[in-house]
Design a protein around this motif. Structure first.
Motif, short mmCIF file in Angstrom:
data_model
loop_
_atom_site.label_atom_id
_atom_site.label_comp_id
_atom_site.label_asym_id
_atom_site.label_seq_id
_atom_site.Cartn_x
_atom_site.Cartn_y
_atom_site.Cartn_z
N VAL A 91 0.87 -1.18 0.00
CA VAL A 91 0.00 0.00 0.00
C VAL A 91 0.90 1.23 0.00
N VAL A 92 0.76 2.06 -1.02
CA VAL A 92 1.56 3.28 -1.11
C VAL A 92 0.64 4.48 -0.88
N VAL A 93 1.10 5.41 -0.03
CA VAL A 93 0.36 6.65 0.21
C VAL A 93 1.23 7.80 -0.26
N ARG A 94 0.62 8.74 -0.98
CA ARG A 94 1.38 9.87 -1.54
C ARG A 94 0.74 11.21 -1.13
N ASN A 95 1.59 12.12 -0.66
CA ASN A 95 1.15 13.48 -0.33
C ASN A 95 1.64 14.48 -1.36
N ILE A 96 2.77 14.17 -1.97
CA ILE A 96 3.43 15.07 -2.93
C ILE A 96 3.86 14.21 -4.12
N ALA A 97 3.74 14.74 -5.32
CA ALA A 97 4.06 13.95 -6.51
C ALA A 97 5.57 13.72 -6.62
N ALA A 98 5.94 12.44 -6.77
CA ALA A 98 7.35 12.06 -6.94
C ALA A 98 7.36 10.64 -7.52
N GLY A 99 8.54 10.19 -7.90
CA GLY A 99 8.73 8.79 -8.28
C GLY A 99 7.81 8.33 -9.40
N SER A 100 7.21 7.16 -9.20
CA SER A 100 6.42 6.56 -10.28
C SER A 100 5.14 7.35 -10.58
N LEU A 101 4.69 8.17 -9.63
CA LEU A 101 3.49 8.98 -9.91
C LEU A 101 3.80 9.99 -11.01
N VAL A 102 5.00 10.53 -10.97
CA VAL A 102 5.43 11.50 -11.98
C VAL A 102 5.60 10.81 -13.34
N LYS A 103 6.25 9.65 -13.28
CA LYS A 103 6.52 8.90 -14.53
C LYS A 103 5.23 8.41 -15.17
N ARG A 104 4.33 7.86 -14.33
CA ARG A 104 3.16 7.18 -14.87
C ARG A 104 2.08 8.14 -15.34
N TYR A 105 1.90 9.23 -14.57
CA TYR A 105 0.74 10.08 -14.85
C TYR A 105 1.10 11.49 -15.32
N GLY A 106 2.41 11.81 -15.33
CA GLY A 106 2.82 13.13 -15.82
C GLY A 106 2.63 14.28 -14.84
N PHE A 107 2.43 13.96 -13.55
CA PHE A 107 2.41 15.04 -12.55
C PHE A 107 3.77 15.74 -12.58
N GLU A 114 -3.93 17.54 -3.56
CA GLU A 114 -5.00 18.13 -2.74
C GLU A 114 -5.45 17.18 -1.66
N GLU A 115 -5.49 15.90 -1.98
CA GLU A 115 -5.71 14.89 -0.94
C GLU A 115 -4.77 13.72 -1.22
N LYS A 152 -6.46 0.19 3.62
CA LYS A 152 -6.44 1.55 3.07
C LYS A 152 -6.81 2.58 4.14
N GLU A 153 -7.79 2.20 4.97
CA GLU A 153 -8.20 3.10 6.06
C GLU A 153 -7.04 3.29 7.05
N GLN A 154 -6.36 2.19 7.39
CA GLN A 154 -5.20 2.29 8.29
C GLN A 154 -4.11 3.15 7.64
N ALA A 155 -3.89 2.95 6.34
CA ALA A 155 -2.83 3.68 5.65
C ALA A 155 -3.10 5.19 5.72
N ARG A 156 -4.36 5.59 5.59
CA ARG A 156 -4.69 7.02 5.68
C ARG A 156 -4.46 7.56 7.09
N LYS A 157 -4.83 6.74 8.09
CA LYS A 157 -4.60 7.17 9.50
C LYS A 157 -3.11 7.28 9.77
N ILE A 158 -2.37 6.27 9.32
CA ILE A 158 -0.92 6.26 9.53
C ILE A 158 -0.31 7.50 8.87
N ASN A 159 -0.80 7.84 7.70
CA ASN A 159 -0.30 9.03 7.00
C ASN A 159 -0.51 10.29 7.84
N THR A 160 -1.68 10.42 8.41
CA THR A 160 -1.97 11.60 9.24
C THR A 160 -1.00 11.67 10.42
#
Ligand code: TMP
Ligand code: ASP
Length: 236
Positions: A91-107, A114-115, A152-160
């Motif tokens: 499970v990957v959680v992202r707050n800022i665009a980097a890594g594969s998010l940039v490569k895959r989606y062009g961020f 935003e979330e 996924k719910e735990q991942a969001r809590k952990i992120n916070t």
């Protein structure tokens, strides 16, 4: 607690059985890999640093009501853990665009999302850990929809919790990867949380303080890991 035979050797850790059937010992290595084993090296003292950081973060998360596999720190490199039946979904959680998010989606790199984005990947090096959704995971028999919802719910809590923790230490938590496993009918957070599995950028300078320094030959790898360790452990 006596260490018994090696159960499993991964890229960054060895896992040993113990004389208690419900406990294993994770031993953190200095070996480093990137891009699913395509790049290999060592980062001196990484095992000691990642164990110390992970023990602190699991303790902090448990104090905040997140169930984890962590039992106690045994030694420089050793962590006593509950013996999980690992769910082969990362499970990957992202707050800022980097890594594969940039490569895959062009961020654009460094775009503040935003979330948070939560993603699932199949834990399988031979297949290059492909991105997948819940139906893939269920079709592959890896987890139930309820388990995936919980993860996924735990991942969001952990992120916070982690964002708050790291902001107080002048680190921006860009993204991170979690693994979970089953234990006595519960799903617990497992594995490690360290500069190997997270991206941290210095809050003031934006400097990368994580495994990207190794992945992309940025230099100063050991210093970055040590600095994260100091900020995590020495600042209360
Ligand atoms: P990514 O941008 O390469 O998909 O990585 C997202 C986050 O997950 C980053 O913090 C590094 C971490 N990660 C792992 O811990 N293990 C992995 O195998 C991969 C691909 C990423
Ligand atoms: N953890 C993966 C590997 O060791 C991917 C990465 O961290 O870049 O190859």
């Amino acid at each position: 607690m006596n260490k018994m035979q090696l159960l499993y050797e991964g890229k960054a850790k060895k896992v040993y059985l113990t004389d208690n059937k419900d406990r294993v010992i994770q031993e953190f290595k200095d070996d480093a890999t990137a891009f699913n084993n395509k790049k290999k090296g060592t980062i001196s003292n990484k095992g000691i640093v990642n164990n110390a950081i992970s023990c602190k973060l699991f303790t902090y998360l448990a104090e905040n009501g997140v169930p984890t596999h962590f039992v106690e720190k045994l030694s420089d490199r050793g962590m006593l853990c509950k013996y999980l039946d690992i769910i082969m979904v990362e499970v990957v959680v992202r707050n800022i665009a980097a890594g594969s998010l940039v490569k895959r989606y062009g961020f654009q790199e460094a775009t503040v999302l935003e979330e948070p984005i939560v993603e699932l990947y199949l834990k399988d090096d031979d297949l290059d850990d492909p991105l997948m959704n819940e139906s893939h995971a269920v079709a592959l028999g890896l987890a139930t929809y309820d388990e995936l919802d919980f993860m996924k719910e735990q991942a969001r809590k952990i992120n916070t919790h982690l964002k708050t923790f790291f902001a107080a230490r002048k680190l921006n938590l860009v993204d991170f990867k979690l693994e979970f496993g089953r234990y006595n009918g519960e799903v617990l957070l497992g594995d490690e949380i360290s500069p190997d599995t997270c991206r941290f950028w210095d809050l003031d300078t934006g400097e990368k303080m994580d495994k990207d320094r190794f992945r992309f030959d940025l230099g100063g790898v050991e210093d970055a890991y040590t600095e994260v360790q100091h900020r995590v452990l020495d600042r209360e």
